[in-house]
Design an enzyme around this catalytic site. Sequence first.
Site, short mmCIF file in Angstrom:
data_model
loop_
_atom_site.label_atom_id
_atom_site.label_comp_id
_atom_site.label_asym_id
_atom_site.label_seq_id
_atom_site.Cartn_x
_atom_site.Cartn_y
_atom_site.Cartn_z
N SER A 83 0.61 -1.20 -0.37
CA SER A 83 -0.05 -0.17 0.09
C SER A 83 0.95 0.91 0.14
O SER A 83 2.21 1.27 0.65
CB SER A 83 -0.32 0.08 1.33
N TYR A 102 -1.32 -1.10 10.46
CA TYR A 102 -1.44 -0.83 9.13
C TYR A 102 -0.39 -0.58 7.93
O TYR A 102 -0.33 -1.95 7.38
CB TYR A 102 -2.91 -0.82 8.59
#
Length: 248
Positions: free
Chosen positions: A143, A157
């Site tokens: 990501s 995350y």
Amino acid sequence: MNKVMLITGASRGIGAATARLAAARGYALCLNYHQRRTAADALVADIVRAGGRAIAVQADVADEAQVARLFAELDREFGRLDVLVNNAGMLEQQMRLEQMDLGRWQRVFAANVFGSFLCARAAITRMSTANGGGGGAIVNVSSVAARLGAPGEYIDYAAAKGAIDSMTLGLAKEVAAEGIRVNAVRPGVIDTDIHASGGEPGRVARVSQSVPMGRGGQAQEVAEAILWLASDQASYTSGALLDVAGGR
Ligand code: NAP
């Protein structure tokens, strides 16, 4: 014989879009899901109806025994593996770091990091020319959060995706001479359910304002990058972190 691709977290979102595109390009598919069996079965039915080959296999990628069962199913059904897409991932409710507890960090790292490690280990065991395999490709779904940090939302995350980037760089070098390429895509803000799971269903619209292209991305646009990295067209590409983020 068709090439065989295993996609984790393929019941919806980026994983499902990758499965549809891969099926259209002739891959035989082993589609892992965690909880949404109906969605995974419907995806398999669509692919088979269109003339493709796919099975759905339930497994929590964070669980070592379940990953072993997933790969045993793959072996039984297909007897080979050409591409692993480490796509399964999750995040928890948006909050600041001092509000998070250890249990959350353990869940986030287990699903996003250890799940990818477990699947990569099982894939390399089968693909490596050092073990008699035919080589292959691994595509990790990281990501842009790995470099943006997700402050006030989910630093845990983002850090887990940072670990995926480091794993991609190291593993690419470790197995480069054994016929295996390892790369990652780093999606930006993509229109899937994951934002609602973090407590903000409208996040794509809000964050799009900070995207140079002025919009969120579609799962299909990430799938195109994954399929390229998986393909022979990317034969000299390994250890790459490919941002698919509208310029963000
Ligand atoms: P999503 O729509 O929430 O789908 C997540 C998928 O992962 C589902 O198929 C889910 O399975 C599966 N999954 C979650 N935990 C799992 C586990 N422990 N074991 C096996 N499968 C598990 O998410 P998405 O947006 O498509 O995200 C896919 C990947 O892209 C993730 O790695 C995510 O971090 C990454 N990503 C997404 C964005 C974005 O903006 N959407 C941006 C950057 C990176 P079930 O449905 O069966 O439970």
